[in-house]
Motif scaffolding. Structure first.
Motif, PDB file in Angstrom:
ATOM      1  N   UNK A  40      12.470  11.832  33.626  1.00 15.03           N
ATOM      2  CA  UNK A  40      13.519  12.852  33.676  1.00 15.03           C
ATOM      3  C   UNK A  40      13.098  14.030  34.555  1.00 15.03           C
ATOM      4  N   UNK A  41      13.997  14.946  34.769  1.00 13.25           N
ATOM      5  CA  UNK A  41      13.761  16.137  35.581  1.00 13.25           C
ATOM      6  C   UNK A  41      12.813  17.073  34.832  1.00 13.25           C
ATOM      7  N   UNK A  42      11.627  17.308  35.372  1.00 17.24           N
ATOM      8  CA  UNK A  42      10.613  18.110  34.698  1.00 17.24           C
ATOM      9  C   UNK A  42      11.085  19.536  34.444  1.00 17.24           C
ATOM     10  N   UNK A  43      11.808  20.121  35.379  1.00 15.14           N
ATOM     11  CA  UNK A  43      12.310  21.486  35.198  1.00 15.14           C
ATOM     12  C   UNK A  43      13.252  21.564  33.995  1.00 15.14           C
ATOM     13  N   UNK A  44      14.173  20.623  33.884  1.00 10.40           N
ATOM     14  CA  UNK A  44      15.117  20.590  32.750  1.00 10.40           C
ATOM     15  C   UNK A  44      14.370  20.356  31.436  1.00 10.40           C
ATOM     16  N   UNK A  45      13.401  19.471  31.455  1.00 10.17           N
ATOM     17  CA  UNK A  45      12.626  19.190  30.245  1.00 10.17           C
ATOM     18  C   UNK A  45      11.809  20.410  29.812  1.00 10.17           C
ATOM     19  N   UNK A  46      11.271  21.143  30.767  1.00 10.03           N
ATOM     20  CA  UNK A  46      10.532  22.366  30.452  1.00 10.03           C
ATOM     21  C   UNK A  46      11.470  23.391  29.812  1.00 10.03           C
ATOM     22  N   UNK A  47      12.684  23.520  30.337  1.00 10.29           N
ATOM     23  CA  UNK A  47      13.670  24.428  29.754  1.00 10.29           C
ATOM     24  C   UNK A  47      14.029  24.012  28.327  1.00 10.29           C
ATOM     25  N   UNK A  48      14.216  22.714  28.105  1.00 11.61           N
ATOM     26  CA  UNK A  48      14.526  22.231  26.762  1.00 11.61           C
ATOM     27  C   UNK A  48      13.383  22.500  25.792  1.00 11.61           C
ATOM     28  N   UNK A  49      12.160  22.286  26.235  1.00 10.24           N
ATOM     29  CA  UNK A  49      11.003  22.562  25.380  1.00 10.24           C
ATOM     30  C   UNK A  49      10.955  24.040  25.032  1.00 10.24           C
ATOM     31  N   UNK A  50      11.219  24.904  26.004  1.00  9.62           N
ATOM     32  CA  UNK A  50      11.229  26.345  25.749  1.00  9.62           C
ATOM     33  C   UNK A  50      12.278  26.697  24.703  1.00  9.62           C
ATOM     34  N   UNK A  51      13.457  26.112  24.817  1.00  9.70           N
ATOM     35  CA  UNK A  51      14.513  26.351  23.829  1.00  9.70           C
ATOM     36  C   UNK A  51      14.015  25.975  22.435  1.00  9.70           C
ATOM     37  N   UNK A  52      13.438  24.793  22.307  1.00  4.44           N
ATOM     38  CA  UNK A  52      12.956  24.353  20.998  1.00  4.44           C
ATOM     39  C   UNK A  52      11.848  25.221  20.448  1.00  4.44           C
ATOM     40  N   UNK A  53      10.923  25.612  21.310  1.00  2.00           N
ATOM     41  CA  UNK A  53       9.780  26.409  20.871  1.00  2.00           C
ATOM     42  C   UNK A  53      10.151  27.840  20.501  1.00  2.00           C
ATOM     43  N   UNK A  54      11.300  28.306  20.930  1.00  2.00           N
ATOM     44  CA  UNK A  54      11.685  29.698  20.660  1.00  2.00           C
ATOM     45  C   UNK A  54      12.820  29.836  19.648  1.00  2.00           C
ATOM     46  N   UNK A  55      13.137  28.784  18.914  1.00  2.00           N
ATOM     47  CA  UNK A  55      14.224  28.851  17.928  1.00  2.00           C
ATOM     48  C   UNK A  55      13.750  29.323  16.548  1.00  2.00           C
ATOM     49  N   UNK A  56      12.452  29.365  16.306  1.00  2.00           N
ATOM     50  CA  UNK A  56      11.923  29.704  14.983  1.00  2.00           C
ATOM     51  C   UNK A  56      11.709  31.204  14.835  1.00  2.00           C
ATOM     52  N   UNK A  57      12.197  31.767  13.719  1.00  2.00           N
ATOM     53  CA  UNK A  57      11.948  33.180  13.412  1.00  2.00           C
ATOM     54  C   UNK A  57      10.545  33.360  12.852  1.00  2.00           C
ATOM     55  N   UNK A  58      10.139  32.484  11.919  1.00  2.00           N
ATOM     56  CA  UNK A  58       8.881  32.674  11.196  1.00  2.00           C
ATOM     57  C   UNK A  58       7.848  31.577  11.421  1.00  2.00           C
ATOM     58  N   UNK A  59       8.293  30.335  11.465  1.00  2.00           N
ATOM     59  CA  UNK A  59       7.326  29.240  11.497  1.00  2.00           C
ATOM     60  C   UNK A  59       7.804  28.128  12.430  1.00  2.00           C
ATOM     61  N   UNK A  60       6.896  27.689  13.303  1.00  7.48           N
ATOM     62  CA  UNK A  60       7.156  26.574  14.206  1.00  7.48           C
ATOM     63  C   UNK A  60       6.119  25.501  13.928  1.00  7.48           C
TER      64      UNK A  60
END
Length: 85
Positions: A40-60
Motif C-alpha cells: 500500500x501507499x506508505x504515506x497513507x499508511x503512516x497517516x492512518x497509524x498516526x490517527x490510531x496512535x492519537x485517538x487515546x486520551x489516557x491509555x494506548x
C-alpha cells in the motif's frame, strides 16, 4: 472504548476513528505487513497509524507478536513512553 454514557467497548477501523477520541485505545497486530499494509501507499499508511496512535486520551495499547517483525512506523516513538511487558 466506551464513554461515560456508553461504557461498552467499541470496534472501529483506523479510517472510521478519524475525529473521534476514547479513554483507552487498543490496536491489534502492529506488525510490518499489517501496518503499513504490504503493497500500500506508505504515506497513507503512516497517516492512518498516526490517527490510531492519537485517538487515546489516557491509555494506548499496541499488541505485537515476537514472531513477527514490528511495524517500522513505530521507529519514531520515544522509548521513554513505552512500557514493554
Amino acid at each position: 472504548m466506551g464513554t461515560a454514557s456508553n461504557p461498552r467497548p467499541q470496534l472501529s477501523t483506523l479510517h472510521a476513528s478519524k475525529g473521534r477520541e476514547w479513554k483507552a485505545v487498543i490496536i491489534l497486530g502492529f506488525h510490518d505487513g499489517l501496518l503499513p499494509l504490504e503493497g500500500s501507499d506508505l504515506h497513507e499508511e503512516r497517516n492512518l497509524a498516526f490517527v490510531g496512535l492519537t485517538r487515546a486520551k489516557d491509555q494506548l495499547i499496541l499488541t505485537m507478536s515476537r514472531a513477527m517483525p514490528m511495524s517500522p512506523l513505530l521507529a519514531g516513538v520515544p522509548l521513554a513512553h513505552v512500557r514493554w511487558p
